[in-house]
Write an enzyme that holds these catalytic residues in place. Sequence first.
Site, PDB file in Angstrom:
ATOM      1  CG  HIS A  76      -1.797   1.193   1.334  1.00 17.02           C
ATOM      2  ND1 HIS A  76      -2.781   1.499   0.425  1.00 17.02           N
ATOM      3  CD2 HIS A  76      -1.810   2.179   2.268  1.00 17.02           C
ATOM      4  CE1 HIS A  76      -3.377   2.629   0.787  1.00 17.02           C
ATOM      5  NE2 HIS A  76      -2.805   3.057   1.897  1.00 17.02           N
ATOM      6  CD  GLN A  78       7.459   0.979  -1.749  1.00 16.74           C
ATOM      7  OE1 GLN A  78       8.020   1.454  -2.726  1.00 16.74           O
ATOM      8  NE2 GLN A  78       7.763   1.343  -0.512  1.00 16.74           N
ATOM      9  CG  HIS A  80      -0.585   6.325  -0.545  1.00  9.93           C
ATOM     10  ND1 HIS A  80      -1.880   6.055  -0.892  1.00  9.93           N
ATOM     11  CD2 HIS A  80      -0.624   7.386   0.293  1.00  9.93           C
ATOM     12  CE1 HIS A  80      -2.679   6.911  -0.282  1.00  9.93           C
ATOM     13  NE2 HIS A  80      -1.936   7.720   0.435  1.00  9.93           N
TER      14      HIS A  80
END
Length: 101
Positions: A76, A78, A80
């Site tokens: 998540h 990475q 984002h």
Amino acid sequence: MTNQEMDIFKIISAAGDSRGAAFEALRFARQGDFTAADNKMKEAKEKSIAAHDVQTKLITAEINGDKTETSLLMVHAQDHLMNSILARDLIEEMIEMLREK
């Protein structure tokens, strides 16, 4: 919460702040306020660098033998970060297009 989890949350937070600042910059540019847009883009870049620095820290630690757990939270973070960088890059181009009008 582990140190690694704290670092992951730092990535998520800084990436989100970067994306938010970039979209604020776009709103300013659409209103013709390019000074404010430039300031927000500077903020977006600084936040992006902060997120990237934490990511680099984790990568360096892994290279040195401190294995980073691949968790849904890390994925998540990475995702984002990648999306915030892409949004920032595209918004930079959009602002330049608005500036040329």
